[in-house]
Design a protein around this motif. Structure first.
Motif, mmCIF file in Angstrom:
data_model
loop_
_atom_site.group_PDB
_atom_site.id
_atom_site.type_symbol
_atom_site.label_atom_id
_atom_site.label_comp_id
_atom_site.label_asym_id
_atom_site.label_seq_id
_atom_site.Cartn_x
_atom_site.Cartn_y
_atom_site.Cartn_z
ATOM 1 N N VAL A 1 66.136 -5.470 113.350
ATOM 2 C CA VAL A 1 66.106 -6.235 114.602
ATOM 3 C C VAL A 1 66.577 -7.660 114.354
ATOM 4 O O VAL A 1 67.456 -8.175 115.057
ATOM 5 N N GLU A 2 65.999 -8.305 113.343
ATOM 6 C CA GLU A 2 66.357 -9.694 113.070
ATOM 7 C C GLU A 2 67.804 -9.830 112.612
ATOM 8 O O GLU A 2 68.525 -10.718 113.055
ATOM 9 N N ARG A 3 68.218 -8.936 111.723
ATOM 10 C CA ARG A 3 69.580 -9.005 111.186
ATOM 11 C C ARG A 3 70.613 -8.794 112.299
ATOM 12 O O ARG A 3 71.596 -9.523 112.391
ATOM 13 N N ASN A 4 70.386 -7.816 113.157
ATOM 14 C CA ASN A 4 71.339 -7.558 114.239
ATOM 15 C C ASN A 4 71.271 -8.629 115.319
ATOM 16 O O ASN A 4 72.288 -8.933 115.942
ATOM 17 N N ALA A 5 70.102 -9.198 115.558
ATOM 18 C CA ALA A 5 70.003 -10.290 116.529
ATOM 19 C C ALA A 5 70.782 -11.503 116.033
ATOM 20 O O ALA A 5 71.494 -12.158 116.800
ATOM 21 N N LEU A 6 70.664 -11.785 114.738
ATOM 22 C CA LEU A 6 71.390 -12.912 114.160
ATOM 23 C C LEU A 6 72.896 -12.695 114.222
ATOM 24 O O LEU A 6 73.654 -13.573 114.612
ATOM 25 N N GLY A 7 73.322 -11.490 113.851
ATOM 26 C CA GLY A 7 74.752 -11.183 113.915
ATOM 27 C C GLY A 7 75.281 -11.187 115.334
ATOM 28 O O GLY A 7 76.377 -11.679 115.609
ATOM 29 N N GLY A 8 74.491 -10.628 116.264
ATOM 30 C CA GLY A 8 74.895 -10.623 117.667
ATOM 31 C C GLY A 8 74.987 -12.017 118.244
ATOM 32 O O GLY A 8 75.886 -12.334 119.028
ATOM 33 N N ALA A 9 74.040 -12.875 117.844
ATOM 34 C CA ALA A 9 74.075 -14.259 118.329
ATOM 35 C C ALA A 9 75.302 -14.988 117.807
ATOM 36 O O ALA A 9 75.953 -15.741 118.542
ATOM 37 N N ALA A 10 75.634 -14.748 116.545
ATOM 38 C CA ALA A 10 76.814 -15.404 115.977
ATOM 39 C C ALA A 10 78.095 -14.914 116.644
ATOM 40 O O ALA A 10 78.976 -15.712 117.006
ATOM 41 N N ALA A 11 78.186 -13.600 116.833
ATOM 42 C CA ALA A 11 79.380 -13.057 117.493
ATOM 43 C C ALA A 11 79.446 -13.516 118.950
ATOM 44 O O ALA A 11 80.522 -13.867 119.456
ATOM 45 N N GLY A 12 78.296 -13.519 119.614
ATOM 46 C CA GLY A 12 78.267 -13.978 121.004
ATOM 47 C C GLY A 12 78.644 -15.437 121.135
ATOM 48 O O GLY A 12 79.315 -15.837 122.093
ATOM 49 N N GLY B 1 76.755 -17.311 125.088
ATOM 50 C CA GLY B 1 77.165 -16.152 124.296
ATOM 51 C C GLY B 1 76.172 -15.828 123.195
ATOM 52 O O GLY B 1 75.905 -14.662 122.900
ATOM 53 N N ALA B 2 75.588 -16.860 122.584
ATOM 54 C CA ALA B 2 74.600 -16.640 121.528
ATOM 55 C C ALA B 2 73.353 -15.961 122.079
ATOM 56 O O ALA B 2 72.797 -15.057 121.449
ATOM 57 N N VAL B 3 72.924 -16.375 123.267
ATOM 58 C CA VAL B 3 71.741 -15.755 123.874
ATOM 59 C C VAL B 3 72.008 -14.291 124.193
ATOM 60 O O VAL B 3 71.234 -13.400 123.826
ATOM 61 N N VAL B 4 73.107 -14.027 124.860
ATOM 62 C CA VAL B 4 73.439 -12.652 125.248
ATOM 63 C C VAL B 4 73.683 -11.789 124.007
ATOM 64 O O VAL B 4 73.165 -10.671 123.892
ATOM 65 N N GLY B 5 74.431 -12.300 123.048
ATOM 66 C CA GLY B 5 74.703 -11.552 121.822
ATOM 67 C C GLY B 5 73.443 -11.297 121.015
ATOM 68 O O GLY B 5 73.263 -10.226 120.436
#
Length: 122
Positions: free
Chosen positions: A26-37, A60-64
């Motif tokens: 969860v944390e790893r994907n949230a961090l990656g999603g925030a960076a990509a977003g 974008g960081a929030v949504v990602g």
């Protein structure tokens, strides 16, 4: 254009940090999603004249991050067996512990084991 390049470099740095995270899915994907977003949001902000680059990166960081956390949660559910009900003892197969000379069972949905009397096996 230089703002877009700076944002891209910062986003790549954030993605590399996210890839090295030792936390859960969860944390790893949230961090990656925030960076990509953040990268996508900054790009949209740079291209469109309506939104500032910083505002686009923040949105974008929030949504990602949210999308990444949901994806990581789904990964965790797949690993654990996607049990939504309370874990229960699987008494269909019992195993023998040579050290304690007792039988034990596995709990469905977890890796915990219990002896026949319900006592937790460590």
């Amino acid at each position: 254009m230089t703002t877009l390049i700076k944002t891209g470099v910062l986003s790549l740095a954030a993605l590399s940090i996210a890839a090295c995270s030792t936390t859960g899915n969860v944390e790893r994907n949230a961090l990656g999603g925030a960076a990509a977003g953040a990268a996508v949001g900054a790009g949209v902000g740079a291209v469109s004249g309506d939104v500032k680059v910083g505002e686009g990166a923040a949105a974008g960081a929030v949504v990602g991050g949210i999308i990444g956390a949901i994806h990581g949660n789904n990964k965790d559910k797949a690993v654990v067996g996607a049990t939504v009900q309370a874990p229960m003892l699987d008494k269909t197969t019992r195993y023998y512990d040579n050290n304690s000379q007792r039988y034990y069972y596995f709990e469905k949905g977890t890796s915990r084991t219990f002896y026949e009397n319900g006592e937790r096996r460590s």
